[in-house]
Design a protein around this motif. Structure first.
Motif, short mmCIF file in Angstrom:
data_model
loop_
_atom_site.label_atom_id
_atom_site.label_comp_id
_atom_site.label_asym_id
_atom_site.label_seq_id
_atom_site.Cartn_x
_atom_site.Cartn_y
_atom_site.Cartn_z
N THR A 89 32.63 36.35 40.21
CA THR A 89 33.17 36.99 41.42
C THR A 89 34.68 37.20 41.33
O THR A 89 35.25 37.98 42.09
N GLY A 90 35.34 36.45 40.46
CA GLY A 90 36.80 36.54 40.34
C GLY A 90 37.54 35.50 41.15
O GLY A 90 38.77 35.41 41.11
N THR A 91 36.80 34.66 41.87
CA THR A 91 37.43 33.65 42.73
C THR A 91 38.21 32.62 41.91
O THR A 91 39.37 32.30 42.23
N MET A 92 37.58 32.11 40.86
CA MET A 92 38.27 31.11 40.03
C MET A 92 39.52 31.71 39.39
O MET A 92 40.58 31.08 39.39
N MET A 93 39.39 32.92 38.88
CA MET A 93 40.53 33.54 38.22
C MET A 93 41.70 33.71 39.20
O MET A 93 42.85 33.44 38.87
N ALA A 94 41.38 34.11 40.42
CA ALA A 94 42.43 34.27 41.43
C ALA A 94 43.10 32.93 41.72
O ALA A 94 44.33 32.84 41.83
N GLY A 95 42.29 31.89 41.82
CA GLY A 95 42.84 30.56 42.08
C GLY A 95 43.75 30.10 40.95
O GLY A 95 44.84 29.55 41.19
N LEU A 96 43.31 30.33 39.72
CA LEU A 96 44.12 29.95 38.56
C LEU A 96 45.43 30.73 38.57
O LEU A 96 46.51 30.18 38.33
N LEU A 97 45.33 32.01 38.90
CA LEU A 97 46.53 32.85 38.95
C LEU A 97 47.51 32.35 40.01
O LEU A 97 48.73 32.35 39.80
N ASN A 98 46.96 31.92 41.13
CA ASN A 98 47.84 31.40 42.18
C ASN A 98 48.51 30.10 41.76
O ASN A 98 49.55 29.72 42.29
N ALA A 99 47.87 29.41 40.79
CA ALA A 99 48.39 28.09 40.40
C ALA A 99 49.32 28.13 39.19
O ALA A 99 50.10 27.21 39.00
N SER A 104 35.03 39.18 31.86
CA SER A 104 33.97 39.50 32.81
C SER A 104 32.62 39.32 32.14
O SER A 104 32.39 39.76 31.02
N VAL A 105 31.69 38.64 32.83
CA VAL A 105 30.36 38.41 32.27
C VAL A 105 29.37 39.46 32.77
O VAL A 105 28.18 39.38 32.49
N LEU A 162 36.02 44.51 40.24
CA LEU A 162 36.46 43.14 40.00
C LEU A 162 37.97 42.93 40.16
O LEU A 162 38.42 41.99 40.81
N GLU A 163 38.76 43.82 39.57
CA GLU A 163 40.23 43.66 39.66
C GLU A 163 40.67 43.66 41.12
O GLU A 163 41.52 42.87 41.52
N LYS A 164 40.07 44.55 41.90
CA LYS A 164 40.43 44.62 43.31
C LYS A 164 40.05 43.32 44.03
O LYS A 164 40.82 42.80 44.86
N ILE A 208 41.72 41.54 32.97
CA ILE A 208 40.29 41.22 32.82
C ILE A 208 39.74 42.10 31.71
O ILE A 208 39.98 43.31 31.69
N ILE A 209 39.03 41.47 30.78
CA ILE A 209 38.46 42.22 29.66
C ILE A 209 36.95 42.36 29.92
O ILE A 209 36.27 41.39 30.25
N HIS A 210 36.48 43.58 29.78
CA HIS A 210 35.11 43.90 30.20
C HIS A 210 34.16 44.14 29.02
O HIS A 210 33.07 44.66 29.21
N ASP A 211 34.58 43.79 27.81
CA ASP A 211 33.83 44.18 26.61
C ASP A 211 32.89 43.11 26.07
O ASP A 211 32.33 43.27 24.99
N TYR A 212 32.73 42.01 26.77
CA TYR A 212 31.95 40.90 26.21
C TYR A 212 30.81 40.47 27.14
O TYR A 212 30.53 39.29 27.27
N HIS A 213 30.14 41.43 27.76
CA HIS A 213 29.08 41.08 28.71
C HIS A 213 27.71 40.90 28.04
O HIS A 213 26.78 40.40 28.65
N PHE A 214 27.57 41.33 26.77
CA PHE A 214 26.31 41.18 26.03
C PHE A 214 25.11 41.76 26.78
O PHE A 214 24.04 41.16 26.83
#
Ligand SMILES: *Cc1c(COP(=O)(O)O)cnc(C)c1O
Length: 292
Positions: A167-177, A188-189, A196-198, A213-219
């Protein structure tokens, strides 16, 4: 159920010396075999608010293998809430191990067909009593606030933080920290998750941090996998003794390995990879595929 926050370690991962970088993994997967990783952090402030609002019942959404569902069930049990999981799809004849575990923590289920699920409509029977709603995957400001606490468990300095992104929640939290100058790279999975970026940006306190965010590794897409990914998981475990899950962290470790190969991180970089847990999801794989 014991949550072992003091078992979180930072494990060094070997990297060819000529790359001139170091890589360590923050092992949030060690908190608990099932209720591990970032979900626990993301739920904390929602439950605090639910308590302040004197709500007794927590309602949330997820799939039959959802890390979020089982973590919510456990967190509600510990904190004295009743939990209800609105689960995507028809009720199966046999519950998945994830749902069985959640049921063990007292979660009640309501199965929604895919149409109703995608509209996130709460069935009338659950609307009659007061409830507190947590979005699917714990997306939102309080989730990001909780995820920001993850870095309190990181002792060493880093230049880049890498994480899996749903969802991007963790990434946003890490960015805030993170401190100014520390970069955050998200993997991105999901396939073509164009919003997602928004979604991340709307949870940031300030937009001066450096992130991508890199979108090339979703398999193939969310919860999809390919033989190459499974082979990588076994190889990575063999080399590092770090287990990964095929939905999130395997894609993250694969991506970071590939990015390192392609000199994405400049010499001198100190990488911190967040192992966000989720190992319970591997139970949905055919037996024998993984060596751990
Ligand atoms: C949910 C989850 C993520 C993604 O977190 P978001 O905050 O939704 O981006 C990453 N890793 C694991 C193991 C997860 O369970």
């Amino acid at each position: 159920m014991h949550l072992l926050f003091d078992h979180i370690t930072e494990d060094l991962v070997p990297v060819p010396a000529e790359k001139g970088i170091s890589v360590s993994v923050l092992r949030l997967d060690k908190i608990h075999p099932v209720i591990s990783g970032n979900k626990w952090f993301k739920l904390r402030y929602y439950l605090q608010e639910a308590g302040e609002q004197h709500k007794k019942r927590i309602i949330t959404f997820g799939g039959a293998w959802s890390n979020h569902i089982v973590a919510t069930a456990a967190a509600c049990k510990i904190n004295g809430f009743v939990s209800v999981g609105l689960i995507r799809g028809e009720e199966p004849a046999v519950l998945s191990p994830t749902l069985l575990e959640a049921k063990g923590y007292g979660m009640e289920f309501c199965f929604l067909n895919r149409g109703d699920y995608s509209k996130k409509r709460i069935p009338a029977e659950w609307l009659k009593d007061e409830y507190y709603l947590i979005h699917e995957g714990g997306y939102g400001e309080k989730g990001a606030k909780g995820a920001a606490d993850i870095l309190q468990y990181c002792k060493t300095d880093f230049t880049h933080c890498c994480c899996a992104v749903g969802t991007g929640t963790m990434m946003a939290g890490l960015l805030n920290a993170v401190s100014p100058g520390q970069k955050v790279t998200g993997i991105s999975v999901m396939k073509n998750n164009t919003g997602l970026e928004k979604n991340v940006r709307s949870l940031l306190h300030q937009d001066q941090k450096e992130w991508q965010i890199i979108h090339d590794y979703h398999f193939g897409g969310y919860a999809k996998h390919q033989p190459e990914l499974i082979a990588f998981m076994n190889e990575f475990y063999d080399q590092t003794k770090i287990p990964s899950d095929f939905v999130y962290t395997a894609k993250l470790f694969f991506a970071v390995s590939d990015l390192i190969k392609n000199n994405f991180f400049p010499p001198g970089s100190k990488l911190l990879i967040v192992h966000s847990g989720g190992l319970q999801g591997n139970a949905s794989l055919e037996k024998g595929k993984l060596i751990y």
